[in-house]
Design an enzyme around this catalytic site. Structure first.
Site, PDB file in Angstrom:
ATOM      1  N   GLY A 183      -0.558  -3.457  14.465  1.00  0.00           N
ATOM      2  CA  GLY A 183      -0.690  -4.917  14.418  1.00  0.00           C
ATOM      3  C   GLY A 183       0.464  -5.571  13.680  1.00  0.00           C
ATOM      4  N   ASP A 184       0.913  -4.948  12.602  1.00  0.00           N
ATOM      5  CA  ASP A 184       2.060  -5.466  11.850  1.00  0.00           C
ATOM      6  C   ASP A 184       3.323  -5.415  12.710  1.00  0.00           C
ATOM      7  OD1 ASP A 184       0.168  -5.380   9.773  1.00  0.00           O
ATOM      8  OD2 ASP A 184       0.798  -3.360   9.230  1.00  0.00           O
TER       9      ASP A 184
END
Length: 308
Positions: free
Chosen positions: A250-251
């Site tokens: 997600g990052d």
């Protein structure tokens, strides 16, 4: 310049233990020690994509020193504020027991140290990008992200926020450039279950109505959706590949979206680059390299959603 803030960075001790048994001595089959924390992950992927940036945050003790050393070794500038008491946390992640991890607490951050960070952020100027990512330690007020954005709101800085629940909702009135909830986090905010790409759209638009400029929703194997500031809505299936390590995916998507936007100022391209970066990291042992992101980018396709 892009700046990321990680309030509670970590050393991530990632191990695989075949045949893990409770109550017995287990031995690792593989080990990996990496700098961790959502903002740091964003910084590393940005650097891998050729974008210089500065990682901000706090460090304490020998673990803090090692986090900074490893971040700088990768090529990211680390401007961490040193805390005298305690140690930066160590997070244990059991790689082959999906979703199982034990995260440390981290040091207490005093009001004086918090003010030190705010003074650094006061130096940001128009055209800079700021990423506020992850949870915050219990020693910080839960409106810290909101207060930072309020403090900077007249500087014309692009701010991305990757957080959950109230930490995210509190910032919307200050119009973050990008927020990235996943479908479960989005559903939790509104008390619904969201399983399809189409189902997230009305709720992403509600967050936009509350002030978010662009809402990027990650959905793991289901793909992703983007409700963009210009009114366009894009949906994409997940690229094909083998999940190796979901930590940081997600990052990586946040980093990819920002990299794509800064490259072309085109939302579809930013969306595709975000998906490629997130997926490439998920398919890798660690965070994706530029070559891995480019390879996945070639297979990303999306459709523009038109409301009936």
């Amino acid at each position: 310049m892009i700046y990321t803030v990680t309030f509670n960075p970590s050393l991530d001790y990632i191990v695989s233990v075949n045949g893990f048994e409770l109550g017995k001595t287990n031995r690792t089959d593989s080990e990996l020690l990496l700098p961790g924390g959502k903002g740091i992950n964003v910084s590393i992927v940005l650097k891998n994509l050729g974008i210089d940036n500065t990682a901000l945050g706090f460090m304490a003790g020998f673990t803090g020193e090692e986090i900074q050393r490893r971040v700088e070794e990768i090529g990211v500038k680390a401007d961490f504020i040193s805390i005298e008491d305690g140690i930066s946390r160590i997070n244990l992640k059991l790689k082959n027991i999906e979703g199982t991890e034990i995260n440390g607490q981290g040091p207490k951050i005093s009001k004086e140290k918090r003010e030190e960070l705010l003074q650094i952020l006061d130096k940001l100027k128009e055209g800079d990008v700021l990423v506020l990512a992850g949870s915050i330690p219990s020693s910080l007020p839960d409106d810290i992200y909101k207060n930072i954005m309020k403090r900077l709101e007249k500087k014309n800085i692009l701010i991305a926020v990757d957080a959950t629940k109230d930490l995210l909702l509190n910032v919307l009135e200050h119009h973050p450039f990008l927020i990235k909830p996943n479908n479960h986090e989005l559903g939790e905010i509104f008390g619904v279950e969201l399983k399809t790409r189409e189902s997230v759209i009305p709720y992403a638009k509600k967050l936009q109505e509350k002030g978010a400029r662009n809402v990027l929703i990650s959905m793991a194997g289901e793909g992703a959706a983007l409700v963009a500031e210009d009114g366009s809505i894009y949906l994409a299936e997940a690229p094909k590949g083998t999940l190796v390590n979901g930590v940081g995916a997600g990052d990586s998507m946040v980093a990819g979206f920002l990299a794509g936007w800064l490259e072309k100022h085109d939302y579809r391209h930013a969306f595709h680059t975000g998906i490629a970066a997130g997926s490439a990291s998920a398919f890798s042992e660690y965070l994706a390299s530029r070559e891995e992101v480019q390879a996945v980018y070639e297979q990303v396709t999306s459709k523009e959603y038109k409301e009936q």
